[in-house]
Enzyme design. Structure first.
Site, PDB file in Angstrom:
ATOM      1  N   GLN A  91     -10.803  41.142 -16.566  1.00 41.56           N
ATOM      2  CA  GLN A  91      -9.982  42.330 -16.756  1.00 41.56           C
ATOM      3  C   GLN A  91     -10.780  43.635 -16.716  1.00 41.56           C
ATOM      4  O   GLN A  91     -10.364  44.591 -16.072  1.00 41.56           O
ATOM      5  CB  GLN A  91      -9.184  42.209 -18.064  1.00 41.56           C
ATOM      6  CG  GLN A  91      -8.138  41.118 -18.005  1.00 41.56           C
ATOM      7  CD  GLN A  91      -6.899  41.455 -18.793  1.00 41.56           C
ATOM      8  OE1 GLN A  91      -5.907  41.914 -18.240  1.00 41.56           O
ATOM      9  NE2 GLN A  91      -6.937  41.234 -20.091  1.00 41.56           N
ATOM     10  N   GLY A 287     -16.616  37.508 -21.642  1.00 42.98           N
ATOM     11  CA  GLY A 287     -15.539  36.783 -22.315  1.00 42.98           C
ATOM     12  C   GLY A 287     -15.993  35.347 -22.467  1.00 42.98           C
ATOM     13  O   GLY A 287     -16.718  34.985 -23.391  1.00 42.98           O
ATOM     14  N   GLU A 288     -15.608  34.518 -21.497  1.00 41.62           N
ATOM     15  CA  GLU A 288     -16.096  33.136 -21.489  1.00 41.62           C
ATOM     16  C   GLU A 288     -17.619  33.019 -21.425  1.00 41.62           C
ATOM     17  O   GLU A 288     -18.193  32.100 -22.024  1.00 41.62           O
ATOM     18  CB  GLU A 288     -15.485  32.359 -20.302  1.00 41.62           C
ATOM     19  CG  GLU A 288     -14.007  32.116 -20.415  1.00 41.62           C
ATOM     20  CD  GLU A 288     -13.199  33.108 -19.597  1.00 41.62           C
ATOM     21  OE1 GLU A 288     -12.130  32.717 -19.114  1.00 41.62           O
ATOM     22  OE2 GLU A 288     -13.637  34.277 -19.448  1.00 41.62           O
TER      23      GLU A 288
END
Length: 335
Positions: A91, A287-288
């Site tokens: 994102q 994120g991950e």
């Protein structure tokens, strides 16, 4: 002799940003509106990761207003450009770059209108903190005043953009290809304490260094790193989903154990900024990727502490005690 043994382990990881099953893209509309506010319309998905704050910061910096004067509009894709899903650490990279590009287009039109109104070269127009001015002159207005004046001249300042990740699939024969446009890298060190009587593992600390390209919101980046680590600790040490004849035997949190605040170690985050050379902002994502090195680092720390390798997850006390028993049986007598 103490029954509690300490050890440290290290692991590194890499992660490809954005999705690969199809071409990834994100679209945005921008308007510099009445009152000097900036309106952003994009199909962003906020699920608690803080992307709305990041997009507001990006738009504020690009246009030259305060973040509180940025409005993120309706994200229903029936009324906004598609920006795809929340996942794949995409994102900030995909939508953030799209917002920046749309803001730059809108700002270019705004600057052109102000330069024409003030009869100065466009390159002398600057904005910041909610004001617009022409360098080496006394011309200066708030963004609210400026928008009001140029609207009276028939100018409505809008911009749009679509950011696309250019990648290719993998060749089924030799594996060649370019599945991602941007990559991030990270490394973590874990310190653990293993109780050799009970098999319990306590993670004492995690040191995590991650490349994020450019940290738009450093506090948010730290939160993402810490959250990813805690999620990985749950997967690596506690969470054990079990089935029997197609039915779960761990239907509740009494048996399916999750980390609590008491299980969270001290996390030291190191943000590495190596700007992405392709996107206009230099951002990548986090994120991950934050949870990728955690489990192998912890498993290496367990090995460093007690000399056994745990090769299936989660590393429960029962597995550790079993591994220690096998190690003792395999050791020479009296060793």
């Amino acid at each position: 002799m103490s029954v509690k043994k300490r050890g440290r382990g290290m692991a590194g990881g890499w992660y490809g940003i954005a999705r690969t099953a199809a071409v990834d893209r994100a679209g945005t509309w921008v308007e510099i509106d009445d009152g000097g506010t900036v309106k952003i319309v994009t199909g962003v998905t906020e699920i608690g990761e803080g992307i709305l704050t990041v997009l507001a910061q990006i738009a504020a910096e690009e246009i030259g207003v305060k973040p509180e004067n940025v409005v993120i509009g309706d994200n229903d894709t029936a009324r906004s450009p598609e920006a795809a899903h929340a996942g794949a650490t995409r994102q900030t990279y995909m939508i953030g770059n799209s917002v920046a590009m749309a803001c730059r287009e809108a700002k270019g039109r705004f600057v052109g209108a102000m330069a024409e109104m003030w009869d100065v070269p466009p390159e002398t127009i600057e904005t910041g903190n909610g004001y617009v001015w022409a360098t080496e002159t006394n011309l200066r207005e708030t963004m609210a005043e400026a928008v009001e004046h140029i609207k009276k001249r028939g100018v409505v300042v809008v911009g749009s953009a679509n950011f696309t990740a250019q990648h290719t699939g993998l060749d089924p024969v030799d594996g060649s290809g370019r599945p991602w446009q941007s990559y991030v890298f990270g490394c973590q060190v874990a310190e653990v304490e293993v109780d050799t009587l009970t098999g319990e593992v306590q993670v004492l600390g995690i040191w995590a260094a991650h490349d994020v390209g450019r940290a738009v919101n450093p506090r948010g980046v730290e939160g993402q790193i810490e959250g990813g680590i805690v999620q990985a600790l749950g997967q690596g040490l506690m969470e054990h989903y079990q089935l029997a004849q197609g039915h779960t035997t761990t239907p509740g949190f009494a048996k399916y154990i999750l980390p609590t605040s008491l299980d969270v170690p001290h996390v030291t985050s190191v943000i590495v900024e190596d700007p992405d050379p392709i996107g206009p902002l230099g951002v990548k994502g986090i994120g991950e990727p934050a949870m990728v090195p955690t489990i192998p680092a912890v498993m290496n720390a367990i090995y460093d502490a007690v000399g056994v390798r745990i090769t299936s997850l989660p590393a429960t006390p029962e597995k550790i005690l079993e591994a220690l028993a096998k190690k003792r049986q395999a050791a020479p007598f009296g060793a």
